[in-house]
Design an enzyme around this catalytic site. Structure first.
Site, PDB file in Angstrom:
ATOM      1  N   GLY A   1       6.496   0.783   5.640  1.00  0.00           N
ATOM      2  CA  GLY A   1       7.357  -0.184   4.955  1.00  0.00           C
ATOM      3  C   GLY A   1       7.435   0.057   3.464  1.00  0.00           C
ATOM      4  O   GLY A   1       8.513  -0.026   2.857  1.00  0.00           O
ATOM      5  N   CYS A   2       6.311   0.377   2.872  1.00  0.00           N
ATOM      6  CA  CYS A   2       6.278   0.613   1.430  1.00  0.00           C
ATOM      7  C   CYS A   2       7.027   1.895   1.076  1.00  0.00           C
ATOM      8  O   CYS A   2       7.688   1.968   0.036  1.00  0.00           O
ATOM      9  CB  CYS A   2       4.842   0.652   0.924  1.00  0.00           C
ATOM     10  SG  CYS A   2       4.016  -0.945   1.140  1.00  0.00           S
ATOM     11  N   THR A   3       6.954   2.885   1.935  1.00  0.00           N
ATOM     12  CA  THR A   3       7.703   4.118   1.712  1.00  0.00           C
ATOM     13  C   THR A   3       9.194   3.839   1.790  1.00  0.00           C
ATOM     14  O   THR A   3       9.973   4.312   0.946  1.00  0.00           O
ATOM     15  CB  THR A   3       7.285   5.197   2.732  1.00  0.00           C
ATOM     16  OG1 THR A   3       5.901   5.497   2.527  1.00  0.00           O
ATOM     17  CG2 THR A   3       8.107   6.458   2.570  1.00  0.00           C
TER      18      THR A   3
ATOM     19  N   GLN B   1       0.833  -1.206   0.000  1.00  0.00           N
ATOM     20  CA  GLN B   1       0.000   0.000   0.000  1.00  0.00           C
ATOM     21  C   GLN B   1       0.865   1.252   0.000  1.00  0.00           C
ATOM     22  O   GLN B   1       1.752   1.403   0.844  1.00  0.00           O
ATOM     23  CB  GLN B   1      -0.922   0.011   1.222  1.00  0.00           C
ATOM     24  CG  GLN B   1      -1.935   1.119   1.184  1.00  0.00           C
ATOM     25  CD  GLN B   1      -2.951   0.992   2.306  1.00  0.00           C
ATOM     26  OE1 GLN B   1      -2.955   0.031   3.069  1.00  0.00           O
ATOM     27  NE2 GLN B   1      -3.816   1.969   2.400  1.00  0.00           N
TER      28      GLN B   1
ATOM     29  N   ALA C   1      10.115   1.946  -1.475  1.00  0.00           N
ATOM     30  CA  ALA C   1      10.010   2.826  -2.647  1.00  0.00           C
ATOM     31  C   ALA C   1      11.120   3.869  -2.654  1.00  0.00           C
ATOM     32  O   ALA C   1      11.700   4.164  -3.708  1.00  0.00           O
ATOM     33  CB  ALA C   1       8.640   3.493  -2.679  1.00  0.00           C
TER      34      ALA C   1
END
Length: 157
Positions: free
Chosen positions: A48-50, A43, A53
């Site tokens: 974590g995704c930030t 998401q 990315a």
């Protein structure tokens, strides 16, 4: 656990055509002749995704210099992907897969353990696709932190 696709080295990468954060269309088949890193994340704008990315953002120049393109895929709509890209200065396409069809084709969605419970969801995964459209590396159920360094080491970039 339910059955899910498990792609491995040498398998043909499933083709896809998805909408990016700017409303354009990105098709994997249009990138033949290049190496491509495709990473699936749960998401946009979550911690974590930030981390993942932004690690790809920080590695994108050496990857591009080595002839490697980066694509991120999540279920988020293009508008949220655009906010994510703008907020964090992400210079590569973020693709929207709202029905998880591409996630399923790559085995990046299914049953997983989360805090000791079995749930259905996105399985953080990265695939390196060679210029002929075959899987060069399949990294599944990866951790956000340190993952991009591992990818760079595998690719020598």
């Amino acid at each position: 656990m339910t059955d899910r696709v498990m792609l491995d080295t040498g398998d043909t990468a499933p083709d896809f055509s998805l909408t990016d954060q700017d409303g354009g269309t990105v098709a994997l088949s249009d990138l033949r002749g290049q190496r491509v890193v495709v990473f699936f994340y749960p998401q946009a704008m979550t911690p974590g995704c930030t981390t993942e990315a932004c690690d790809f953002r920080d590695a994108v120049e050496p990857l591009l210099a080595a002839g490697i393109r980066v694509l991120g895929i999540s279920h988020d709509d293009p508008e949220k992907q655009k906010r994510f890209a703008e907020r964090d200065g992400l210079p590569y396409p973020l693709l929207s897969d709202p029905d998880y069809a591409v996630h399923h084709a790559y085995g990046a969605y299914g049953e997983k353990k989360l805090y000791g419970k079995v749930v259905n969801g996105v399985i953080r995964s990265t695939f390196v696709i060679d210029p002929d459209g075959r899987i060069e590396h399949a990294l599944t159920n990866v951790k956000a932190t340190g993952h991009v360094a591992r990818v760079r080491k595998l690719l020598g970039a």
